[in-house]
Design a protein around this motif. Sequence first.
Motif, PDB file in Angstrom:
ATOM      1  N   PRO A 171     -24.711 -19.681 -44.757  1.00 20.72           N
ATOM      2  CA  PRO A 171     -24.405 -19.367 -46.164  1.00 20.72           C
ATOM      3  C   PRO A 171     -25.417 -19.974 -47.141  1.00 20.72           C
ATOM      4  O   PRO A 171     -25.689 -19.392 -48.194  1.00 20.72           O
ATOM      5  N   ARG A 172     -25.999 -21.136 -46.774  1.00 23.31           N
ATOM      6  CA  ARG A 172     -27.007 -21.755 -47.664  1.00 23.31           C
ATOM      7  C   ARG A 172     -28.244 -20.876 -47.752  1.00 23.31           C
ATOM      8  O   ARG A 172     -28.865 -20.738 -48.796  1.00 23.31           O
ATOM      9  N   ILE A 173     -28.605 -20.257 -46.622  1.00 11.92           N
ATOM     10  CA  ILE A 173     -29.783 -19.378 -46.607  1.00 11.92           C
ATOM     11  C   ILE A 173     -29.463 -18.070 -47.331  1.00 11.92           C
ATOM     12  O   ILE A 173     -30.292 -17.536 -48.069  1.00 11.92           O
ATOM     13  N   HIS A 189     -44.297 -20.676 -57.302  1.00 15.17           N
ATOM     14  CA  HIS A 189     -43.701 -21.184 -56.061  1.00 15.17           C
ATOM     15  C   HIS A 189     -42.230 -20.808 -56.036  1.00 15.17           C
ATOM     16  O   HIS A 189     -41.683 -20.340 -57.056  1.00 15.17           O
ATOM     17  N   GLY A 190     -41.589 -21.012 -54.910  1.00 16.10           N
ATOM     18  CA  GLY A 190     -40.132 -20.903 -54.833  1.00 16.10           C
ATOM     19  C   GLY A 190     -39.582 -19.508 -54.610  1.00 16.10           C
ATOM     20  O   GLY A 190     -38.366 -19.328 -54.562  1.00 16.10           O
ATOM     21  N   SER A 191     -40.436 -18.489 -54.448  1.00 11.35           N
ATOM     22  CA  SER A 191     -39.933 -17.147 -54.163  1.00 11.35           C
ATOM     23  C   SER A 191     -39.997 -16.872 -52.661  1.00 11.35           C
ATOM     24  O   SER A 191     -40.761 -17.508 -51.932  1.00 11.35           O
ATOM     25  N   ILE A 192     -39.201 -15.898 -52.234  1.00 11.96           N
ATOM     26  CA  ILE A 192     -39.149 -15.550 -50.809  1.00 11.96           C
ATOM     27  C   ILE A 192     -39.433 -14.064 -50.647  1.00 11.96           C
ATOM     28  O   ILE A 192     -38.791 -13.237 -51.293  1.00 11.96           O
ATOM     29  N   LEU A 193     -40.399 -13.757 -49.801  1.00 14.71           N
ATOM     30  CA  LEU A 193     -40.749 -12.359 -49.540  1.00 14.71           C
ATOM     31  C   LEU A 193     -40.543 -12.072 -48.056  1.00 14.71           C
ATOM     32  O   LEU A 193     -41.010 -12.833 -47.205  1.00 14.71           O
ATOM     33  N   LEU A 206     -29.823 -18.728 -50.896  1.00 14.86           N
ATOM     34  CA  LEU A 206     -31.242 -18.848 -51.232  1.00 14.86           C
ATOM     35  C   LEU A 206     -31.887 -17.462 -51.359  1.00 14.86           C
ATOM     36  O   LEU A 206     -32.673 -17.206 -52.282  1.00 14.86           O
ATOM     37  N   ILE A 207     -31.516 -16.568 -50.459  1.00 19.15           N
ATOM     38  CA  ILE A 207     -32.063 -15.205 -50.511  1.00 19.15           C
ATOM     39  C   ILE A 207     -31.620 -14.521 -51.808  1.00 19.15           C
ATOM     40  O   ILE A 207     -32.430 -13.891 -52.493  1.00 19.15           O
ATOM     41  N   GLU A 208     -30.322 -14.697 -52.142  1.00 19.24           N
ATOM     42  CA  GLU A 208     -29.806 -14.066 -53.375  1.00 19.24           C
ATOM     43  C   GLU A 208     -30.559 -14.534 -54.612  1.00 19.24           C
ATOM     44  O   GLU A 208     -30.872 -13.752 -55.503  1.00 19.24           O
ATOM     45  N   THR A 209     -30.862 -15.833 -54.660  1.00 21.49           N
ATOM     46  CA  THR A 209     -31.475 -16.367 -55.885  1.00 21.49           C
ATOM     47  C   THR A 209     -32.999 -16.207 -55.912  1.00 21.49           C
ATOM     48  O   THR A 209     -33.581 -16.133 -56.990  1.00 21.49           O
ATOM     49  N   SER A 210     -33.633 -16.162 -54.752  1.00 19.73           N
ATOM     50  CA  SER A 210     -35.100 -16.310 -54.751  1.00 19.73           C
ATOM     51  C   SER A 210     -35.882 -15.154 -54.146  1.00 19.73           C
ATOM     52  O   SER A 210     -37.110 -15.166 -54.172  1.00 19.73           O
ATOM     53  N   ARG A 211     -35.174 -14.154 -53.591  1.00 21.26           N
ATOM     54  CA  ARG A 211     -35.919 -13.087 -52.918  1.00 21.26           C
ATOM     55  C   ARG A 211     -36.628 -12.176 -53.927  1.00 21.26           C
ATOM     56  O   ARG A 211     -36.056 -11.784 -54.941  1.00 21.26           O
ATOM     57  N   VAL A 212     -37.878 -11.853 -53.624  1.00 25.35           N
ATOM     58  CA  VAL A 212     -38.598 -10.831 -54.386  1.00 25.35           C
ATOM     59  C   VAL A 212     -38.893  -9.694 -53.406  1.00 25.35           C
ATOM     60  O   VAL A 212     -38.908  -9.901 -52.193  1.00 25.35           O
ATOM     61  N   SER A 213     -39.117  -8.493 -53.953  1.00 29.41           N
ATOM     62  CA  SER A 213     -39.271  -7.383 -53.018  1.00 29.41           C
ATOM     63  C   SER A 213     -40.699  -6.883 -52.879  1.00 29.41           C
ATOM     64  O   SER A 213     -40.979  -6.076 -51.995  1.00 29.41           O
ATOM     65  N   THR A 214     -41.617  -7.356 -53.723  1.00 28.01           N
ATOM     66  CA  THR A 214     -43.003  -6.915 -53.566  1.00 28.01           C
ATOM     67  C   THR A 214     -43.950  -8.116 -53.619  1.00 28.01           C
ATOM     68  O   THR A 214     -43.630  -9.153 -54.208  1.00 28.01           O
TER      69      THR A 214
END
Length: 213
Positions: free
Chosen positions: A139-141, A161-165, A144-152
Amino acid sequence: MIGVFGGTFDPIHFGHLRTALDVMQGVGLEEIRFIPLHGAVHREQPLAAADLRLEMVRLAIRPQAGFVVDDREIQRAGDSYTVDTLASLRQELPRRRLCLLLGMDAFSGFADWYRPDEILELAHLIVMHRPGEQGPEDPRIKRLIETSRVSTSKQLLAQDHGSILFQPVTQLEISASKIRNLLDQGRTPRFLLPAAVLQFIENKGLYRTNHTK
Ligand code: ATP
């Protein structure tokens, strides 16, 4: 932006090399730094000595512009914590942005890494994944995906920093353990790793416990 690719590289193989190239070209990174760890924190210790694993990475990446080997974890010795590695890169290259390359397996356990919040203060995460692959259950991950994921990659490059692709990469069923097992059984791992690396392994007699050359 610099891609940071850490691993045991015991030995480095085409699974590492092709995925790193997919990420470098797909995201538009200036370089990928291969950083062999000294002491493993989350897994068993490597079989080959650090200087030999470093040399194998050097031989493997030589043909590819933009691939760089970095020996800071080996020079630092002791356990290799990603947060320390990123902090030292940040200090050395204050103007370059960093992104950490991770397989989905590693990303699934990211919340239990040493100081994950600090890692996200220093770098982006690029999660190399198989299209359609099941995401992490932790659930922690998920948060994290909900708050920090970018799609491109464009969105990633726009942040410090701090984004997840999530970056799809070529799927190659190759692992270092499979290569070590083949060698230990006296069989060849040819075509799973660069010829120069295999030549080095054979010259040094690496990964053979039961068989002589
Ligand atoms: P071992 O079999 O000893 O566990 P490995 O082949 O997984 O080793 P590592 O050096 O531990 O190699 O891996 C470093 C990173 O490379 C990890 O993030 C891992 O997920 C990734 N990786 C390893 N093999 C592949 C592959 N075939 N395709 C994509 N990524 C890979």
